[in-house]
Scaffold this motif. Structure first.
Motif, PDB file in Angstrom:
ATOM      1  N   ALA A  87       0.839  -1.208   0.000  1.00 33.23           N
ATOM      2  CA  ALA A  87       0.000   0.000   0.000  1.00 33.23           C
ATOM      3  C   ALA A  87       0.869   1.250   0.000  1.00 33.23           C
ATOM      4  CB  ALA A  87      -0.931  -0.008   1.216  1.00 33.23           C
ATOM      5  N   ALA A  88       1.946   1.210   0.772  1.00 32.11           N
ATOM      6  CA  ALA A  88       2.863   2.352   0.811  1.00 32.11           C
ATOM      7  C   ALA A  88       3.530   2.555  -0.546  1.00 32.11           C
ATOM      8  CB  ALA A  88       3.913   2.135   1.901  1.00 32.11           C
ATOM      9  N   THR A  89       3.858   1.445  -1.230  1.00 31.50           N
ATOM     10  CA  THR A  89       4.471   1.542  -2.553  1.00 31.50           C
ATOM     11  C   THR A  89       3.509   2.176  -3.555  1.00 31.50           C
ATOM     12  OG1 THR A  89       5.786  -0.448  -2.129  1.00 31.50           O
ATOM     13  CG2 THR A  89       5.517   0.211  -4.426  1.00 31.50           C
ATOM     14  N   MET A  90       2.241   1.752  -3.511  1.00 30.36           N
ATOM     15  CA  MET A  90       1.237   2.318  -4.414  1.00 30.36           C
ATOM     16  C   MET A  90       1.049   3.809  -4.159  1.00 30.36           C
ATOM     17  SD  MET A  90      -1.446  -0.868  -4.100  1.00 30.36           S
ATOM     18  CE  MET A  90      -2.770  -0.175  -5.094  1.00 30.36           C
ATOM     19  N   LEU A  91       1.054   4.204  -2.872  1.00 29.43           N
ATOM     20  CA  LEU A  91       0.901   5.614  -2.526  1.00 29.43           C
ATOM     21  C   LEU A  91       2.083   6.430  -3.037  1.00 29.43           C
ATOM     22  CD1 LEU A  91      -0.584   7.878  -1.012  1.00 29.43           C
ATOM     23  CD2 LEU A  91       0.648   7.179   1.060  1.00 29.43           C
ATOM     24  N   ALA A  92       3.303   5.895  -2.856  1.00 29.30           N
ATOM     25  CA  ALA A  92       4.501   6.595  -3.320  1.00 29.30           C
ATOM     26  C   ALA A  92       4.469   6.766  -4.837  1.00 29.30           C
ATOM     27  CB  ALA A  92       5.749   5.825  -2.895  1.00 29.30           C
ATOM     28  N   PHE A  93       4.006   5.720  -5.547  1.00 29.37           N
ATOM     29  CA  PHE A  93       3.901   5.813  -6.998  1.00 29.37           C
ATOM     30  C   PHE A  93       2.939   6.923  -7.403  1.00 29.37           C
ATOM     31  CE2 PHE A  93       1.126   4.635 -10.584  1.00 29.37           C
ATOM     32  CZ  PHE A  93       2.040   4.750 -11.622  1.00 29.37           C
ATOM     33  N   VAL A 147      -2.967  -7.674  -4.644  1.00 26.98           N
ATOM     34  CA  VAL A 147      -2.519  -8.122  -5.961  1.00 26.98           C
ATOM     35  C   VAL A 147      -3.625  -7.910  -6.990  1.00 26.98           C
ATOM     36  CG1 VAL A 147      -1.825 -10.138  -7.303  1.00 26.98           C
ATOM     37  CG2 VAL A 147      -0.880  -9.782  -5.025  1.00 26.98           C
ATOM     38  N   TRP A 148      -4.858  -8.257  -6.624  1.00 25.59           N
ATOM     39  CA  TRP A 148      -5.999  -8.063  -7.524  1.00 25.59           C
ATOM     40  C   TRP A 148      -6.204  -6.580  -7.830  1.00 25.59           C
ATOM     41  CZ3 TRP A 148      -9.498  -8.785 -11.010  1.00 25.59           C
ATOM     42  CH2 TRP A 148     -10.667  -8.027 -11.025  1.00 25.59           C
ATOM     43  N   ILE A 149      -6.132  -5.714  -6.799  1.00 22.11           N
ATOM     44  CA  ILE A 149      -6.352  -4.283  -7.005  1.00 22.11           C
ATOM     45  C   ILE A 149      -5.290  -3.706  -7.932  1.00 22.11           C
ATOM     46  CG2 ILE A 149      -6.253  -2.034  -5.850  1.00 22.11           C
ATOM     47  CD1 ILE A 149      -7.734  -3.298  -3.506  1.00 22.11           C
ATOM     48  N   CYS A 150      -4.044  -4.128  -7.755  1.00 28.69           N
ATOM     49  CA  CYS A 150      -2.975  -3.662  -8.638  1.00 28.69           C
ATOM     50  C   CYS A 150      -3.279  -4.019 -10.095  1.00 28.69           C
ATOM     51  CB  CYS A 150      -1.640  -4.278  -8.223  1.00 28.69           C
ATOM     52  SG  CYS A 150      -0.871  -3.508  -6.785  1.00 28.69           S
ATOM     53  N   ALA A 160      -6.790   4.251 -20.071  1.00 25.46           N
ATOM     54  CA  ALA A 160      -6.570   5.695 -20.019  1.00 25.46           C
ATOM     55  C   ALA A 160      -5.415   6.102 -20.929  1.00 25.46           C
ATOM     56  CB  ALA A 160      -6.288   6.126 -18.574  1.00 25.46           C
ATOM     57  N   VAL A 161      -4.360   5.281 -20.992  1.00 22.21           N
ATOM     58  CA  VAL A 161      -3.230   5.575 -21.881  1.00 22.21           C
ATOM     59  C   VAL A 161      -3.689   5.587 -23.338  1.00 22.21           C
ATOM     60  CG1 VAL A 161      -1.032   4.709 -22.775  1.00 22.21           C
ATOM     61  CG2 VAL A 161      -1.452   4.724 -20.312  1.00 22.21           C
ATOM     62  N   LEU A 162      -4.540   4.628 -23.709  1.00 33.98           N
ATOM     63  CA  LEU A 162      -5.070   4.609 -25.072  1.00 33.98           C
ATOM     64  C   LEU A 162      -5.915   5.855 -25.336  1.00 33.98           C
ATOM     65  CD1 LEU A 162      -6.062   0.845 -25.448  1.00 33.98           C
ATOM     66  CD2 LEU A 162      -4.078   2.027 -26.408  1.00 33.98           C
ATOM     67  N   GLY A 163      -6.687   6.278 -24.322  1.00 33.04           N
ATOM     68  CA  GLY A 163      -7.451   7.509 -24.467  1.00 33.04           C
ATOM     69  C   GLY A 163      -6.535   8.704 -24.643  1.00 33.04           C
ATOM     70  N   ALA A 182      -2.201  12.010 -14.349  1.00 31.16           N
ATOM     71  CA  ALA A 182      -2.876  12.375 -13.103  1.00 31.16           C
ATOM     72  C   ALA A 182      -3.931  11.334 -12.712  1.00 31.16           C
ATOM     73  CB  ALA A 182      -3.523  13.756 -13.255  1.00 31.16           C
ATOM     74  N   ILE A 183      -4.659  10.802 -13.708  1.00 32.52           N
ATOM     75  CA  ILE A 183      -5.650   9.755 -13.440  1.00 32.52           C
ATOM     76  C   ILE A 183      -4.976   8.513 -12.871  1.00 32.52           C
ATOM     77  CG2 ILE A 183      -7.280   8.150 -14.516  1.00 32.52           C
ATOM     78  CD1 ILE A 183      -7.997  10.383 -16.488  1.00 32.52           C
ATOM     79  N   MET A 184      -3.838   8.136 -13.445  1.00 36.36           N
ATOM     80  CA  MET A 184      -3.104   6.975 -12.964  1.00 36.36           C
ATOM     81  C   MET A 184      -2.645   7.178 -11.520  1.00 36.36           C
ATOM     82  SD  MET A 184      -0.912   6.175 -16.410  1.00 36.36           S
ATOM     83  CE  MET A 184       0.045   4.858 -15.687  1.00 36.36           C
ATOM     84  N   ALA A 185      -2.254   8.405 -11.210  1.00 36.95           N
ATOM     85  CA  ALA A 185      -1.855   8.709  -9.838  1.00 36.95           C
ATOM     86  C   ALA A 185      -3.036   8.552  -8.888  1.00 36.95           C
ATOM     87  CB  ALA A 185      -1.295  10.127  -9.763  1.00 36.95           C
ATOM     88  N   SER A 186      -4.199   9.015  -9.310  1.00 36.74           N
ATOM     89  CA  SER A 186      -5.393   8.897  -8.477  1.00 36.74           C
ATOM     90  C   SER A 186      -5.763   7.440  -8.231  1.00 36.74           C
ATOM     91  CB  SER A 186      -6.569   9.619  -9.144  1.00 36.74           C
ATOM     92  OG  SER A 186      -6.280  10.994  -9.327  1.00 36.74           O
ATOM     93  N   LEU A 187      -5.660   6.599  -9.277  1.00 38.50           N
ATOM     94  CA  LEU A 187      -5.941   5.173  -9.120  1.00 38.50           C
ATOM     95  C   LEU A 187      -4.996   4.527  -8.118  1.00 38.50           C
ATOM     96  CD1 LEU A 187      -6.586   4.054 -12.820  1.00 38.50           C
ATOM     97  CD2 LEU A 187      -8.241   3.987 -10.942  1.00 38.50           C
ATOM     98  N   ALA A 188      -3.721   4.897  -8.190  1.00 34.29           N
ATOM     99  CA  ALA A 188      -2.733   4.322  -7.276  1.00 34.29           C
ATOM    100  C   ALA A 188      -3.033   4.723  -5.835  1.00 34.29           C
ATOM    101  CB  ALA A 188      -1.333   4.761  -7.674  1.00 34.29           C
ATOM    102  N   ILE A 189      -3.371   5.986  -5.625  1.00 36.51           N
ATOM    103  CA  ILE A 189      -3.655   6.472  -4.275  1.00 36.51           C
ATOM    104  C   ILE A 189      -4.933   5.836  -3.730  1.00 36.51           C
ATOM    105  CG2 ILE A 189      -4.278   8.528  -2.944  1.00 36.51           C
ATOM    106  CD1 ILE A 189      -2.402  10.106  -4.819  1.00 36.51           C
TER     107      ILE A 189
END
Length: 206
Positions: A87-93, A147-150, A160-163, A182-189
């Motif tokens: 979780a900390a890794t996802m937040l840092a990302f 693992v599933w959430i990742c 989103a990248v394709l968009g 920015a969307i990818m960052a929001s998903l990670a957080i």
């Protein structure tokens, strides 16, 4: 019979240590390491912040899968602690991606939509395949859920990248690429918060 055919299988209580779980994690680990190299090279070549961010996400996921393999079979408390680390890794990302997007706004960028589209499609196919393999474990312990959430977040990020590729192609500007970052960052957080709360509940009941 209809219920047995349509009902989602319940995860095995010892699923975290079964052969299928380990095999899926190994496949996911290898696929994510390979896609990290593909996307980081393509992201730099195409000047796409979204692809570079997605590449680092692949790297982080590979590390997460390695951690999950390392704690498979251990007590629930240890698996929950591993989930907290992830979780900390996802937040840092997420924080890093936001900072990188701000830097791109200030420094300027000129992403190539064609390469973004091709590599983004490849990444989507990889992540959807991994997510489908992990689907039955989505309601497992915090470690399995992380693992599933990742994997789920990665598939959404690839869409989103394709968009972004379509947006850059259609507008001729870089802002769609930065918005996707920015969307990818929001998903990670968001994902890190889900995993953190689940792991804390498991530790509290442990």
């Amino acid at each position: 019979m209809g219920k047995s055919c349509c009902e989602t299988p319940e995860p095995d209580p010892a699923g975290h240590n079964d052969r299928q779980w380990r095999l899926i994690l190994w496949i996911a680990l290898i696929a994510n390491v390979a896609m990290f190299f593909v996307e980081i090279i393509a992201g730099i070549a195409s000047d796409s912040r979204a692809l570079q961010a997605d590449a680092l996400d692949f790297f982080g996921d590979a590390a997460n899968y390695a951690v999950s393999l390392g704690v498979a079979g251990m007590a629930l408390a240890w698996r929950a602690r591993a989930a907290l680390v992830k979780a900390a890794t996802m937040l840092a990302f997420g924080i890093w991606v936001i900072g990188y997007a701000i830097y791109a706004v200030l420094a300027g960028s000129n992403p190539r939509p064609e390469m973004m589209g091709v590599v983004g499609t490849l990444a989507l196919l990889v992540n959807v395949s991994v997510a489908l393999m992990l689907f039955r474990y989505r309601e497992g312990d915090a470690n399995m859920r992380s693992v599933w959430i990742c994997s789920r977040n990665d598939a959404l990020a690839n869409l989103a990248v394709l968009g972004a590729a379509l947006g850059v192609f259609g507008t001729g500007h870089a802002w769609p690429d930065l918005v996707v970052a920015a969307i990818m960052a929001s998903l990670a957080i968001w994902g890190s918060a889900e995993v953190f709360l689940h792991a804390r509940r498991e530790l509290a009941h442990g």
